[in-house]
Motif scaffolding. Structure first.
Motif, mmCIF file in Angstrom:
data_model
loop_
_atom_site.group_PDB
_atom_site.id
_atom_site.type_symbol
_atom_site.label_atom_id
_atom_site.label_comp_id
_atom_site.label_asym_id
_atom_site.label_seq_id
_atom_site.Cartn_x
_atom_site.Cartn_y
_atom_site.Cartn_z
ATOM 1 N N LYS A 130 0.825 -1.213 0.000
ATOM 2 C CA LYS A 130 0.000 0.000 0.000
ATOM 3 C C LYS A 130 0.857 1.260 0.000
ATOM 4 O O LYS A 130 0.565 2.182 -0.784
ATOM 5 C CB LYS A 130 -0.966 0.014 1.186
ATOM 6 N N PRO A 131 1.897 1.368 0.845
ATOM 7 C CA PRO A 131 2.739 2.567 0.768
ATOM 8 C C PRO A 131 3.318 2.794 -0.630
ATOM 9 O O PRO A 131 3.378 3.937 -1.108
ATOM 10 C CB PRO A 131 3.838 2.291 1.793
ATOM 11 N N ALA A 132 3.729 1.702 -1.302
ATOM 12 C CA ALA A 132 4.270 1.841 -2.652
ATOM 13 C C ALA A 132 3.185 2.297 -3.617
ATOM 14 O O ALA A 132 3.379 3.226 -4.408
ATOM 15 C CB ALA A 132 4.883 0.529 -3.108
ATOM 16 N N ALA A 133 2.019 1.646 -3.566
ATOM 17 C CA ALA A 133 0.925 2.019 -4.467
ATOM 18 C C ALA A 133 0.510 3.473 -4.257
ATOM 19 O O ALA A 133 0.283 4.212 -5.227
ATOM 20 C CB ALA A 133 -0.272 1.090 -4.252
ATOM 21 N N ASP A 134 0.414 3.896 -3.015
ATOM 22 C CA ASP A 134 0.026 5.279 -2.721
ATOM 23 C C ASP A 134 1.064 6.264 -3.241
ATOM 24 O O ASP A 134 0.719 7.334 -3.774
ATOM 25 C CB ASP A 134 -0.162 5.476 -1.220
#
Length: 217
Positions: free
Chosen positions: A162-166
């Motif tokens: 999620k941190p990467a996608a965001d």
């Protein structure tokens, strides 16, 4: 030459249980071990069909990993060890899904990563580091790099999906239009795997997956 990227999720501990085990795994894992050996034979047969000689047969490389060493140092031994390690991962992971096909994925993700970093994406979240890490996850043995880069094994903790996608989503509109489709596809896949991970950890008492693995061939 085109290169395919597939991904799956697994519990690192399930994979590590076979490495250095000398085949001494519980009865319920013996079937997986047998399937790994069969897969290695099939892989090697395809190499022979293509007249490819890595100097170390994939079944032998698999037995080295099961025995807990990577002693062969021939020029292409890394290729055989990566292929064998991927077989072990595949037998302990979710069904693989296709991420994409690229003519030069290393060049593409290196370029996109440089642009992303200039736009503020933290270095630890850049895609190139997940796709082409210098080592396997912590606790895994060292295996030599493939002589021609492929096959390669990428990985990232599911907690970083999620941190990467965001981070990618925040700068997507600032990327070169020719790269946006591929990065949007990556964002979508990371979002989906994050959702599965959250649901599994919160709702399923048997769920222990912690890592996203990428197979680059």
């Amino acid at each position: 030459m085109s290169h395919n990227i597939w991904y799956s999720t697994a519990d690192k501990a399930d994979i590590l249980a076979f490495l250095g085990s000398n085949g001494n795994v519980p009865a319920n894992q013996q079937r997986r071990l047998a399937e790994m050996r069969t897969s290695a034979q099939v892989y090697q047969a395809e190499l022979v069909r293509q007249d490819v000689d890595w100097g170390l047969p994939v079944p032998e490389a698999l037995e080295h990993l099961i025995a807990g060493h990577t002693e062969c140092d021939t020029e292409y031994a890394g290729n055989a060890y990566h292929a064998a390690m991927q077989i072990i991962i595949d037998q302990n992971a979710s069904d693989p899904a296709h991420l994409g096909t690229y003519s030069r994925p290393a060049t593409f993700f290196s370029y996109v990563g440089e642009v992303m970093q200039s736009l503020g994406v933290p270095a630890e979240l850049l895609p190139y580091g997940f796709f082409y890490p210098t080592t396997l996850p912590g606790g895994f043995p060292y295996i030599p790099h493939s002589a021609d880069v492929y096959p390669a094994i990428g990985h990232m903790p599911l907690a970083k999906a999620k941190p990467a996608a965001d981070a990618y989503r925040a700068i997507l509109d600032q990327l070169d239009p020719s790269t946006r489709y591929d990065i949007q596809e990556l964002i979508d896949k990371l979002d989906l795997e994050h959702e599965h991970w959250v649901y599994g950890t919160e709702k399923l008492d048997w769920y222990t997956q912690d890592t996203l693995f990428l197979a680059l061939t």
